[in-house]
Motif scaffolding. Structure first.
Motif, mmCIF file in Angstrom:
data_model
loop_
_atom_site.group_PDB
_atom_site.id
_atom_site.type_symbol
_atom_site.label_atom_id
_atom_site.label_comp_id
_atom_site.label_asym_id
_atom_site.label_seq_id
_atom_site.Cartn_x
_atom_site.Cartn_y
_atom_site.Cartn_z
ATOM 1 N N ALA A 37 0.843 -1.159 0.165
ATOM 2 C CA ALA A 37 0.018 -0.125 0.056
ATOM 3 C C ALA A 37 1.003 1.143 -0.095
ATOM 4 N N ALA A 38 1.936 1.135 0.579
ATOM 5 C CA ALA A 38 2.971 2.369 0.703
ATOM 6 C C ALA A 38 3.615 2.759 -0.364
ATOM 7 N N ASP A 39 4.306 1.779 -1.328
ATOM 8 C CA ASP A 39 5.025 2.144 -2.370
ATOM 9 C C ASP A 39 4.634 1.378 -3.405
ATOM 10 N N GLY A 40 3.678 0.435 -3.579
ATOM 11 C CA GLY A 40 3.361 -0.381 -4.704
ATOM 12 C C GLY A 40 4.235 -1.675 -4.915
ATOM 13 N N ARG A 41 5.079 -1.689 -3.966
ATOM 14 C CA ARG A 41 6.020 -2.944 -4.388
ATOM 15 C C ARG A 41 5.871 -4.135 -3.507
ATOM 16 N N PHE A 42 5.788 -5.444 -3.899
ATOM 17 C CA PHE A 42 5.878 -6.463 -2.976
ATOM 18 C C PHE A 42 6.956 -7.042 -2.421
ATOM 19 N N GLY A 43 7.208 -7.239 -1.202
ATOM 20 C CA GLY A 43 8.282 -7.639 -0.642
ATOM 21 C C GLY A 43 8.335 -8.974 0.262
ATOM 22 N N TYR A 44 8.708 -10.107 -0.166
ATOM 23 C CA TYR A 44 8.495 -11.297 0.878
ATOM 24 C C TYR A 44 9.634 -11.293 1.696
ATOM 25 N N ASP A 45 8.972 -11.318 2.913
ATOM 26 C CA ASP A 45 10.015 -10.923 4.277
ATOM 27 C C ASP A 45 10.535 -12.357 4.740
ATOM 28 N N GLY A 46 10.041 -13.540 4.139
ATOM 29 C CA GLY A 46 10.900 -14.762 4.539
ATOM 30 C C GLY A 46 10.447 -15.146 5.995
ATOM 31 N N ALA A 62 -7.681 -1.345 0.302
ATOM 32 C CA ALA A 62 -8.401 -1.160 1.798
ATOM 33 C C ALA A 62 -7.531 -0.137 2.756
ATOM 34 N N ILE A 63 -6.093 -0.430 2.472
ATOM 35 C CA ILE A 63 -5.110 0.429 3.567
ATOM 36 C C ILE A 63 -5.199 1.812 2.858
ATOM 37 N N ARG A 64 -5.175 1.861 1.750
ATOM 38 C CA ARG A 64 -4.894 3.363 1.134
ATOM 39 C C ARG A 64 -6.375 4.125 1.315
ATOM 40 N N LEU A 65 -7.358 3.334 1.299
ATOM 41 C CA LEU A 65 -8.508 4.281 1.420
ATOM 42 C C LEU A 65 -9.062 4.454 2.846
ATOM 43 N N CYS A 66 -8.775 3.476 3.537
ATOM 44 C CA CYS A 66 -9.119 3.648 5.330
ATOM 45 C C CYS A 66 -7.906 3.872 6.191
ATOM 46 N N GLY A 67 -6.641 3.935 5.644
ATOM 47 C CA GLY A 67 -5.675 4.148 6.561
ATOM 48 C C GLY A 67 -5.270 2.923 7.139
ATOM 49 N N PHE A 68 -4.095 2.668 7.648
ATOM 50 C CA PHE A 68 -3.592 1.416 8.152
ATOM 51 C C PHE A 68 -4.137 1.076 9.441
ATOM 52 N N SER A 69 -4.735 -0.265 9.674
ATOM 53 C CA SER A 69 -4.914 -0.673 10.997
ATOM 54 C C SER A 69 -5.173 -2.215 10.723
ATOM 55 N N PHE A 70 -4.627 -2.939 11.551
ATOM 56 C CA PHE A 70 -4.889 -4.571 11.816
ATOM 57 C C PHE A 70 -6.372 -4.824 11.585
ATOM 58 N N THR A 71 -7.414 -3.952 12.077
ATOM 59 C CA THR A 71 -8.493 -4.404 11.643
ATOM 60 C C THR A 71 -9.130 -4.275 10.180
ATOM 61 N N VAL A 72 -8.557 -2.886 9.744
ATOM 62 C CA VAL A 72 -8.897 -2.842 8.373
ATOM 63 C C VAL A 72 -8.372 -3.954 7.639
#
Length: 226
Positions: A37-46, A62-72
């Motif tokens: 959501a932040a930069d449009g790049r997917f990174g696998y964190d392993g 959903a994160i971009r629209l509503c802001g980040f939260s675990f519930t969203v």
């Protein structure tokens, strides 16, 4: 089926998971979605063997629209959990069960302890199950049309393509889903009564499925070794 699909909604309402903290492994998966959501790049964190892939991209709007939260983030995959519960009835019906028994199977799945405890999380199990069932439903529908109505071969191949796409996307979440396409298309290719064009399409989709799996594993391997 719609009633069964509503069971995860009821589970969410009862649990009301509002804690802003990770559950099981979903803190890692949530972080991947946040980065997309932040930069449009997917990174696998392993962190785990699950790839997450398409699930992170699904949650990003959903994160971009509503802001980040675990519930969203968790709410974003609730429709996939609902669809997974309803889709369980389709293979039950195709196996010959009466409508009422198929609905009972779906309800039993939706009310099972493993299913209910995963509904209010961002774990990959239910979204990948949804796409696995959708993939198998598309492949099965294509096979039925090709065998029963050869004049609708174009529609049958279209359903085959839908099933293949579902399997490829689902495999980016949980790798086991990738096996659905080559396994189902290999079976379809040798079934009696299937038109030649459909057999050729099944072989092509199987090759695409194997190629997609190999490409996905190679891409993740590059990230893991970077």
């Amino acid at each position: 089926m719609l009633l069964c699909a509503a069971l995860p909604l009821a589970a969410w309402a009862v649990a009301w998971p509002g804690a802003e903290a990770g559950v099981i492994d979903d803190f890692s998966y949530t972080h991947m979605a946040k980065e997309v959501a932040a930069d449009g790049r997917f990174g696998y964190d392993g962190w785990s063997t699950a790839l997450v892939g398409a699930q992170a991209w699904w949650a990003a709007p959903a994160i971009r629209l509503c802001g980040f939260s675990f519930t969203v983030v968790r709410l974003s995959v609730l429709p996939l959990a609902c669809a997974a519960c309803g889709l369980v009835a389709l293979p039950a019906r195709r196996s010959g069960l009466p409508r009422e028994d198929a609905i009972f199977v779906a309800a039993l799945t939706g009310l099972s302890t493993p299913f209910l405890q995963l509904v209010p999380t961002f774990m990959t199990d239910l979204p990948s199950l949804c796409l696995l069932l959708a993939s198998l439903a598309g492949l099965a529908r294509g096979a039925e049309l090709a065998a029963a109505r050869p004049e609708r071969i174009a529609a049958a191949i279209g359903w085959l393509a839908v099933g293949t796409a579902g399997g490829l996307v689902g495999g980016t979440i949980r790798q086991a889903v990738w096996l659905a396409v080559p396994a189902a298309t290999a079976t379809l290719a040798v079934l009696p009564g299937i038109p030649g064009r459909m057999r050729a399409a099944a072989v092509a989709c199987g090759v695409i499925g194997v190629g997609g799996q190999a490409g996905g594993r190679r891409g993740i391997g590059r990230q893991a070794n970077a």
